[in-house]
Scaffold this active site. Sequence first.
Site, PDB file in Angstrom:
ATOM      1  N   CYS A   1       0.131   3.765   2.828  1.00  0.00           N
ATOM      2  CA  CYS A   1       0.622   3.222   4.106  1.00  0.00           C
ATOM      3  C   CYS A   1       2.091   3.589   4.307  1.00  0.00           C
ATOM      4  O   CYS A   1       2.518   3.898   5.417  1.00  0.00           O
ATOM      5  CB  CYS A   1       0.470   1.703   4.151  1.00  0.00           C
ATOM      6  SG  CYS A   1      -1.238   1.132   4.026  1.00  0.00           S
TER       7      CYS A   1
ATOM      8  N   CYS B   1       0.830  -1.210   0.000  1.00  0.00           N
ATOM      9  CA  CYS B   1       0.000   0.000   0.000  1.00  0.00           C
ATOM     10  C   CYS B   1       0.866   1.262   0.000  1.00  0.00           C
ATOM     11  O   CYS B   1       1.615   1.502   0.950  1.00  0.00           O
ATOM     12  CB  CYS B   1      -0.899  -0.061   1.238  1.00  0.00           C
ATOM     13  SG  CYS B   1      -1.622   1.492   1.743  1.00  0.00           S
TER      14      CYS B   1
END
Length: 98
Positions: free
Chosen positions: A27, A24
């Site tokens: 993230c 991600c």
Amino acid sequence: MKSSFNKIIDSQTPVLVDFFADWCGPCKMLAPILKQVKEELGDAVKIIKIDVDRNQPLAAKYQVRGVPTMLLFKSGKQVWRQSGVLQKNEIINIINSN
């Protein structure tokens, strides 16, 4: 993981849980922000990271459908939730107000 997770969040100290995934992009942007939050607040907050791919039952329990998703717990109760990346000051304000 589940019993230790419950022990961690059942704390008088606010616990910020970051549900993330290695793949991600956002993230990866959030990780250094959380590090700055921890540096600024020190022992006033616990920050833990939960990999949704490795902890699917826990992610399902809290209905994490997108990453990053942050949950804030106080004394074992969820008091705040947000998906996406927030800036350091926003996260600090949320922790301090809870």
